[in-house]
Enzyme design. Structure first.
Site, short mmCIF file in Angstrom:
data_model
loop_
_atom_site.label_atom_id
_atom_site.label_comp_id
_atom_site.label_asym_id
_atom_site.label_seq_id
_atom_site.Cartn_x
_atom_site.Cartn_y
_atom_site.Cartn_z
N HIS A 18 43.33 -41.57 -1.72
CA HIS A 18 44.08 -42.64 -1.70
C HIS A 18 45.23 -42.47 -0.72
O HIS A 18 46.10 -43.38 -0.09
CB HIS A 18 44.68 -43.07 -2.97
CG HIS A 18 43.67 -43.74 -3.90
ND1 HIS A 18 42.54 -44.46 -3.44
CD2 HIS A 18 43.42 -43.46 -5.01
CE1 HIS A 18 41.65 -44.84 -4.26
NE2 HIS A 18 41.93 -44.20 -5.44
N GLU A 71 46.63 -46.45 -3.35
CA GLU A 71 46.67 -46.51 -1.73
C GLU A 71 47.84 -47.33 -1.17
O GLU A 71 48.53 -46.97 -0.21
CB GLU A 71 45.24 -46.80 -1.28
CG GLU A 71 45.08 -46.93 0.08
CD GLU A 71 43.98 -47.46 0.63
OE1 GLU A 71 42.97 -47.39 0.15
OE2 GLU A 71 44.27 -48.53 1.61
N THR A 75 42.59 -50.44 2.56
CA THR A 75 41.24 -50.30 3.19
C THR A 75 40.15 -51.05 2.42
O THR A 75 39.16 -51.42 2.94
CB THR A 75 40.95 -48.81 3.09
OG1 THR A 75 40.86 -48.40 1.73
CG2 THR A 75 41.88 -47.87 4.09
#
Ligand code: F3S
Length: 636
Positions: free
Chosen positions: A77, A129, A167
């Protein structure tokens, strides 16, 4: 049966890299401690394995701050820049396992911030993250995940804007939010930083699920990306199973499907993937066969009822063929409708009679197993002399029948009670206690004995009663039997004799006219001799002779009843137990040849007491004395 395993199942590139990094560092570890900042992966099994090998998981920044030396591994992360700075300042060695795709976002936001752009991060603000990415941007940055968040943005008009994404963010939602941001007429650059690994896994999973009859999704229950895969599968395929390991998979559920698809979340470890691969190499049929147990004739098995008809029960016994219990193997009662005693879903323990009855079914028996169990139980009771309790089911000429766990126990009349009982019908449907005195299941002979329990109980009561009973005690009892010479009184385990002579201070002609069986009495213990107890109702306080000197003083005139007569006189009852003699010469001044000439039994007479001999309990009366006194009375 076909098995289709998703190529993208399991660890993504970034997670695999981070997990490998930890194991590599652990294998290199000598005396140095290895920390991971946060759990390296959303899979408890893998984390536990790492911990077993020495890894220490730091779950908060405070825990990180407490580290003074060792190696800290940054997970995929990533983390904020300040964390690196902090560790560097403490000269703690850092192994960076941040996924390169995430690292790339860190670099973008750092560079774009330095160039004066406002950074918009599309993602979940609570996700580590996203927090890490935010930590690489300058102060002009914001995290958004909904259209409302965009409305709250405060960006100067001349400010250029750079948009990046978490992501694992949903691509469609990302596009939608970017459109709204674009309408704000900012000068923006948009960088799609969504990782393809997630998208590819989801796309492939959807395709497989649409074609498969059943889907298996493997992953930790807390992994959000596995949960997402499960949602996708469940929409496309109604038979979707979410499992953490192969143990969670019930192969029976997949027995009739043709195609099974398998996918796994990004945090599903390799060993489970390998099990899945192995599973894909074997046919399910083969596996199902392997998963079925083998059974033998005579084996006791557990089963679940899957169908009941009036005369048969079908059971799933975990064998490749179902088991059948015919009515005659369930009960001896041929009129029994099995649907009234067994229901679908019931669990049953049964015995295999024949593995194959000729029609591919397993022949089972319930009745015989139950009888065996009951016999076992009775054998145990017989050997241990255990006292059993059962209801009398039948009265026969020679005794009683009771049923214990389905086995008939016969109690002969001689063993029913400790005394002879002519009529046993009073025991019908009554619960009684007994011991098994003979056990011979081969001859179908199980004999019960109630008598010995009663005898033992009586002996115990006797012992206890004799220990406390004393001559002179007053005790309660129940008349048990009445004879011509007396009555037997049950004192609670011991019978005492109340002799006819002790029934009253007076005379008792026939005890049966005075007492009947069941009468409650308060009796006096007159004598105890071994196990014999003599009773009496002649209590001292009711002794009519106790106050004889006052009640029957010489000279007093009394009234009494002629009780019996002899030639020499009549006996007159003055009170119960007190008879006085009226001599023939004292009946009248006139000559009386014999008392019966002038008196009759039961006649009430008046007489004068002429003598009282207390010691010998003798009283003499005279009617003549009254006659002689009368003239004097008349003269007055
Ligand atoms: Fe990296 Fe993509 Fe996995 S960003 S951690 S490879 S999901």
């Amino acid at each position: 049966m076909k098995v289709k395993l998703a190529k993208t199942a399991g660890f993504c590139f970034g997670v695999k890299r981070a997990v490998d990094t930890v194991y590599k560092e652990l294998s290199r570890q000598e005396n140095e401690k290895i920390y991971t900042y946060g759990p390296i992966i959303h899979n408890e099994e893998v984390i536990k394995d790492m911990q077993r090998q020495g890894a220490i998981v730091l779950r908060t920044e405070e825990e990180l701050d407490a580290v003074t030396k060792g190696t800290v591994i940054i997970r995929s992360h990533g983390v904020e820049k300040r964390i690196y700075d902090k560790l560097e300042a403490k000269q703690i060695s850092v192994v960076d396992a941040t996924c390169p795709y995430v690292k790339k976002i860190h670099n973008i936001v750092r560079k774009e911030s330095e160039e004066g752009k406002f950074i918009i991060i599309i993602g979940n603000p609570d996700h580590p993250e996203v927090q890490g990415i935010r930590g690489w941007a300058g102060k002009d940055a914001a995290i958004i995940q909904n259209p409302e968040d965009i409305e709250k943005l405060s960006i100067k008009n001349d400010k250029k804007v750079c948009v990046v994404s978490q992501t694992t963010f949903n691509y469609k939602k990302f596009q939608y939010l970017v459109e709204i941001i674009s309408e704000k007429s900012y000068d923006i650059i948009v960088l799609n930083t969504i990782c393809n690994a997630t998208k590819e896994r989801q796309t492939e999973t959807r395709q497989i699920a649409e074609e498969a009859d059943a889907m298996i999704v493997i992953g930790d229950k807390h992994s959000s990306n596995t949960q997402k895969l499960f949602e996708i599968c469940a929409k496309a395929c109604k038979d979707t199973y979410y499992i953490q390991t192969l143990d969670d998979l019930n192969l029976n559920q997949l027995g009739s499907v043709e195609t099974v698809g398998i996918t796994a979340g990004a945090s599903t470890p390799n060993n489970i993937i390998e099990e899945v691969q192995k599973m894909s190499e074997l046919s399910f049929e083969q596996m199902l066969d392997e998963s079925f147990k083998t059974i033998h004739n005579g084996e006791v098995v557990e089963g679940t009822v899957i169908d009941v008809k009036p005369d048969e029960i079908i059971l799933n016994i975990g064998y490749k063929a179902d088991g059948i219990i015919t009515k005659s193997e369930y009960s001896n009662d041929s009129s029994l409708d099995l649907t009234t005693v067994v229901s679908t879903g019931d669990a049953m323990t049964v015995k295999v009679l024949k593995v194959n009855d000729g029609e591919g079914q397993v022949l089972l028996t319930y009745k015989r197993l139950a009888a065996e169990k009951s016999n076992e139980r009775l054998k145990e009771a017989f050997e241990n002399k255990e006292v059993l309790k059962a209801t009398v089911t039948q009265i026969l000429g020679g005794g009683l029948c009771a049923e214990v766990e389905g086995v008939r126990v016969f109690i002969p009349a001689s063993l029913v009670s400790d005394s002879y009982e002519k009529d046993l019908s009073k025991y019908d449907s009554k619960e009684i206690e007994f011991v098994i005195s003979e056990f011979n299941p081969r001859r179908n002979r199980v004999i019960g004995d109630r008598r010995q329990l009663l005898v033992a109980e009586r002996a115990e009561k006797q012992k206890e009663l004799f220990a406390r009973l004393q001559v002179g005690d007053t005790i309660e009892g129940v008349v048990k039997n009445v004879t011509d010479f007396g009555a037997f009184v049950d004192l609670g385990g011991v019978d005492g004799l109340l002799h006819i002579s002790e029934m009253s201070w007076g005379r008792v002609e026939n005890p049966k006219k005075v007492f009947k069986v069941g009468d409650n009495l308060k009796v006096l213990v007159k004598d105890i001799n071994d196990t014999k107890v003599a009773l009496s109702l002649k209590f001292p306080e009711t002794n009519p002779w106790a106050h004889a000197s006052e009640d029957f003083a010489a000279g007093s005139v009394i009234t009494g009843k002629v009780a019996r007569m002899t030639d020499f006189g009549a006996f007159v009852e003055l009170a119960p137990g007190v008879d006085a003699l009226l001599h023939v010469s004292q009946i009248s001044r006139a000559h009386v040849d014999k008392p019966s000439d002038v008196l009759s039994i039961g006649q009430e007479i008046q007489a004068k007491i002429v003598d009282l001999n207390e010691a010998e309990k003798k009283i003499s009366l005279s009617m003549k004395a009254l006659e002689m006194a009368e003239p004097a009375g008349d003269a007055q």
